[in-house]
Enzyme design. Sequence first.
Site, mmCIF file in Angstrom:
data_model
loop_
_atom_site.group_PDB
_atom_site.id
_atom_site.type_symbol
_atom_site.label_atom_id
_atom_site.label_comp_id
_atom_site.label_asym_id
_atom_site.label_seq_id
_atom_site.Cartn_x
_atom_site.Cartn_y
_atom_site.Cartn_z
ATOM 1 N N ARG A 154 0.842 -1.187 0.000
ATOM 2 C CA ARG A 154 0.000 0.000 0.000
ATOM 3 C C ARG A 154 0.883 1.245 0.000
ATOM 4 O O ARG A 154 2.032 1.221 0.441
ATOM 5 C CB ARG A 154 -0.907 0.018 1.233
ATOM 6 N N LYS A 178 -2.076 -2.645 7.949
ATOM 7 C CA LYS A 178 -3.247 -2.223 8.704
ATOM 8 C C LYS A 178 -3.280 -2.917 10.053
ATOM 9 O O LYS A 178 -2.877 -4.067 10.173
ATOM 10 C CB LYS A 178 -4.520 -2.536 7.912
ATOM 11 N N ARG A 252 -0.880 -1.423 -6.692
ATOM 12 C CA ARG A 252 -1.203 -2.605 -5.882
ATOM 13 C C ARG A 252 -2.176 -3.503 -6.642
ATOM 14 O O ARG A 252 -2.000 -4.724 -6.698
ATOM 15 C CB ARG A 252 -1.797 -2.158 -4.549
ATOM 16 N N HIS A 275 -3.696 -9.339 3.437
ATOM 17 C CA HIS A 275 -5.138 -9.457 3.650
ATOM 18 C C HIS A 275 -5.426 -10.519 4.706
ATOM 19 O O HIS A 275 -4.682 -11.488 4.857
ATOM 20 C CB HIS A 275 -5.853 -9.849 2.350
ATOM 21 N N TYR A 284 -10.346 -9.590 -7.568
ATOM 22 C CA TYR A 284 -9.248 -9.526 -8.530
ATOM 23 C C TYR A 284 -9.306 -10.702 -9.501
ATOM 24 O O TYR A 284 -9.012 -10.566 -10.683
ATOM 25 C CB TYR A 284 -7.908 -9.535 -7.803
#
Length: 311
Positions: A154, A178, A252, A275, A284
């Site tokens: 990211r 994250k 990304r 993730h 995707y």
Amino acid sequence: MTAMERQVEGCLKKMRSLNFSPYTIRNSRFILRRFVEWLAEAGVHAPEKLRSRHLGNWQDALAARMNGDRPLKARSVNKKVEVVRGFLKYLTKEGLIPAVLVERVQYVKQPYLLPGSVLTHVQARQLLDAVATDTAEGYRNRTMLELLYSSGIRSGELLGLNVMDIELTGRTAVVMGKGRKQRVVPYGVSAARYLETYIRVIRPHFLYDAAETALFLNGPGNRLPYHTLRRLIHAYSEAAGLDVTVTPHTFRRSCTTEMLRSGANMYHVKELLGHESLDTLKHYARLTITDLKRTHRRCHPMERDGHGDHI
């Protein structure tokens, strides 16, 4: 400061103690300030004055808000709902409001959409080649974009990198994702070449304070901000003549799509991207349907012997 504003500060303090990222806290502060301002206009200045009708009216007002000439996207609405629900949960734990009020604020249904702008590999190379590397700034910019495309990290993870997070020999980087979760990501040979030269030769041109640890620095020698990265990418995409809207996150998406098209294991890609589950990658994977149809035409026996033409 009103009682409600004091509670917002208490909530943010609690978030800091739980190691929420500075970005999340900053974003939450902005959303909660707007929420409290709206409540004040409705005559609510303290938690004990909050009622179900106030929350319902706030969500109605949120649904009616416009971004220019268009309503807010469902995703934007849900980000605000998530922050406000978190604040209401905090007030509940503090014993200031009943728990039932939390459920009064509901997430809105988001449409099932494919990921946004994606570059083909040819377009990605075209954009990268548009970055002139005959200046320190240009070389720094090319290094950032090479690393974004190669690793799929990211933009916030890229800009949060410190020099010691880069392992040149093994071509890996330690990124803070994250939820303040660290992970190790690999990057390719091309990105490695740029990184090595940048760290050893180019970065010292930006360095004014020897104690500065940030990998990517701006002119004054501080950590490069997001708005600068975004502006640079827009400029380079225009210079490359691309007909795709390119943002930092486009790299990304493009990295992910190309890896899946090349047959990468979805679990490995999930780990690379940081993730929690495979659900996001399903979006995707749908982008590769053109490749799947091409493979079907080439490999299925009914297609090879020509019978498929009559169906």
